[in-house]
Design a protein around this motif. Structure first.
Motif, short mmCIF file in Angstrom:
data_model
loop_
_atom_site.label_atom_id
_atom_site.label_comp_id
_atom_site.label_asym_id
_atom_site.label_seq_id
_atom_site.Cartn_x
_atom_site.Cartn_y
_atom_site.Cartn_z
N CYS A 54 0.49 -0.42 -4.81
CA CYS A 54 1.62 -0.57 -5.74
C CYS A 54 1.82 -2.04 -6.09
CB CYS A 54 2.88 0.01 -5.12
SG CYS A 54 4.26 0.01 -6.28
N LEU A 55 1.89 -2.30 -7.37
CA LEU A 55 2.26 -3.62 -7.87
C LEU A 55 3.67 -3.49 -8.43
CD1 LEU A 55 -1.03 -4.49 -9.83
CD2 LEU A 55 -0.50 -4.91 -7.43
N GLU A 56 4.60 -4.23 -7.89
CA GLU A 56 6.00 -4.09 -8.28
C GLU A 56 6.52 -5.38 -8.91
OE1 GLU A 56 9.69 -2.55 -5.78
OE2 GLU A 56 9.46 -4.72 -5.60
N LEU B 221 10.01 4.72 -0.19
CA LEU B 221 10.76 5.43 0.83
C LEU B 221 11.19 6.82 0.35
CD1 LEU B 221 11.40 4.47 3.65
CD2 LEU B 221 13.65 3.75 2.87
N PHE B 222 11.11 7.05 -0.94
CA PHE B 222 11.57 8.32 -1.49
C PHE B 222 10.47 9.11 -2.20
CE2 PHE B 222 15.96 8.58 -0.44
CZ PHE B 222 16.39 7.26 -0.28
N ILE B 223 9.22 8.79 -1.90
CA ILE B 223 8.13 9.61 -2.44
C ILE B 223 7.54 10.43 -1.32
CG2 ILE B 223 5.86 9.60 -3.51
CD1 ILE B 223 6.54 7.33 -5.13
N ALA B 224 7.35 11.73 -1.58
CA ALA B 224 6.83 12.64 -0.56
C ALA B 224 5.31 12.71 -0.68
CB ALA B 224 7.43 14.03 -0.76
N ARG C 132 8.74 0.17 7.85
CA ARG C 132 7.80 -0.91 7.52
C ARG C 132 8.55 -1.99 6.77
NH1 ARG C 132 2.35 -0.04 7.70
NH2 ARG C 132 2.04 -1.46 5.95
N LYS C 133 8.07 -3.22 6.89
CA LYS C 133 8.81 -4.34 6.31
C LYS C 133 8.85 -4.26 4.78
CE LYS C 133 5.16 -7.95 6.31
NZ LYS C 133 3.99 -7.20 6.69
N ASP C 134 7.84 -3.58 4.19
CA ASP C 134 7.87 -3.50 2.73
C ASP C 134 8.64 -2.29 2.20
OD1 ASP C 134 4.30 -2.66 2.68
OD2 ASP C 134 6.04 -1.50 3.32
N ASP C 135 9.37 -1.58 3.07
CA ASP C 135 10.20 -0.47 2.60
C ASP C 135 11.43 -1.00 1.86
OD1 ASP C 135 9.73 1.77 5.46
OD2 ASP C 135 8.59 1.51 3.61
N VAL C 136 11.82 -2.21 2.18
CA VAL C 136 13.07 -2.78 1.65
C VAL C 136 12.79 -4.18 1.11
CG1 VAL C 136 15.42 -3.47 2.27
CG2 VAL C 136 14.40 -1.49 3.36
N ARG C 137 13.46 -4.53 0.00
CA ARG C 137 13.27 -5.86 -0.56
C ARG C 137 14.13 -6.88 0.19
NH1 ARG C 137 14.38 -2.61 -5.03
NH2 ARG C 137 12.49 -1.88 -6.08
N ALA D 154 0.83 -1.20 0.00
CA ALA D 154 0.00 0.00 0.00
C ALA D 154 0.86 1.24 0.00
CB ALA D 154 -0.89 0.02 1.25
N GLU D 155 0.31 2.31 -0.58
CA GLU D 155 1.00 3.60 -0.59
C GLU D 155 0.18 4.61 0.20
OE1 GLU D 155 1.31 4.20 -4.85
OE2 GLU D 155 3.37 3.42 -4.84
N PRO D 156 0.82 5.56 0.86
CA PRO D 156 0.10 6.48 1.75
C PRO D 156 -0.95 7.35 1.07
CG PRO D 156 2.43 6.50 2.27
CD PRO D 156 2.28 5.70 1.01
#
Lengths: 151, 139
Positions: free
Chosen positions: A97-99, B36-39, B22-27, A90-92
């Motif tokens: 997001c599908l990656e 992590l880099f979107i404002a 969060r655990k999904d910040d990093v692969r 999820a995105e804020p």
């Protein structure tokens, strides 16, 4: 059933062995695909469980809406069987997001928005690409072609 | 940490830390995801300058960030997991600025600003920044 050890003595034995290996590979691919499908669907469920309320991240994140979940689910479900499955998070801003990630130089990231727009960006080798396209019930051809290029 | 009464501008050769909570910040391979880099919403991205910071001070700043998020989040999967280090100079080619923004308890706080409003443009910039950053896990 009679098991015949491959002694390589006859063409028929070799053909049988080749067929057996192909069958095992197909079964392995099916298991791998099923696991990847399960992982993607589980991650979508995690998004549903953890991100359906406002401020789920402690920084005023928007909740994930049902429409966004349904579109994401449809995209994953309808991917051709030979396509890799995406990771999901999820995105804020309320998008999902599908990656698709192969390595640091091969990434496609698609944000599914509740207004049924797909915002995407890709790094493929030295190329960088981005765009926005509407979701009309299936993954747009542009994105299918990009996924193809990731392998 | 920097002297709060004398905060210099951010130089291109400075390192900035962005905290992963969060655990999904990093692969799994320790590469960093673009998220992590979107404002989001704030149009500026909060970072901590490494300048005149010890490792302990850097991690303490991260713990404060994670704790603040955890008190407000509706889901409790947030905790400090690591940080993504990136040079300030990596931001400029993407049209971004890095502006010193000292806050209470963190004189090294800064913001990456001037993100475009278009989502796909934000994503592409963030993908590129993430690919240039180095992940340091919390030990």
């Amino acid at each position: 059933m009679i098991c015949i050890a491959n002694s390589g003595l006859s063409e028929a034995a070799q053909q049988l062995d080749s067929f057996r290996q192909q069958q095992e590979q197909r079964e392995s691919d099916t298991v791998t695909l099923a696991k990847a499908d399960e992982q993607a669907q589980n991650e979508l469920l995690d998004v549903l469980k953890e991100c359906s309320e406002s401020n789920w991240d402690g920084e005023n994140a928007e909740p994930i809406e049902q429409t966004t979940l349904e579109i994401s689910h449809a995209i994953i479900r309808d991917l051709p069987p030979w396509f890799p499955r995406p990771r999901v998070y999820a995105e804020p801003d309320g998008h999902i997001c599908l990656e698709w990630y192969t390595n640091p130089k091969k990434i496609l990231s698609v944000s599914v928005a509740p207004d049924e727009q797909l915002h995407w960006a890709a790094l493929i080798g030295s190329e960088t690409m981005r765009g926005t396209c509407p979701f009309y019930g299936s993954l747009p051809q542009t994105l299918q072609e990009l996924i193809d290029r990731l392998s | 940490m920097l002297d709060p009464t004398s905060i210099p501008q951010v130089a291109d050769n400075e390192l900035l830390a962005r905290y992963a909570t969060r655990k999904d910040d990093v692969r799994a391979d320790h590469t960093i995801r673009e998220k992590l880099f979107i404002a989001y919403k704030h149009v500026e991205l909060s970072v901590t300058r490494h300048k005149e910071c010890t490792e302990e001070e850097l991690w303490n700043a991260g713990h404060v960030v994670a704790a603040a998020m955890l008190t407000k989040a509706t889901h409790q999967s947030i905790k400090l997991r690591g940080r993504a280090d990136i040079s300030a100079g990596a931001c400029k080619p993407h049209g971004l600025d890095v502006v010193a923004d000292p806050i209470d308890g963190n004189p090294n706080h800064a913001n990456i600003t001037n993100y475009p409003s278009d989502k796909s443009a934000q994503k592409l910039i963030a993908l590129q920044l993430a690919s240039q950053a180095k992940y340091i896990p919390l030990h």
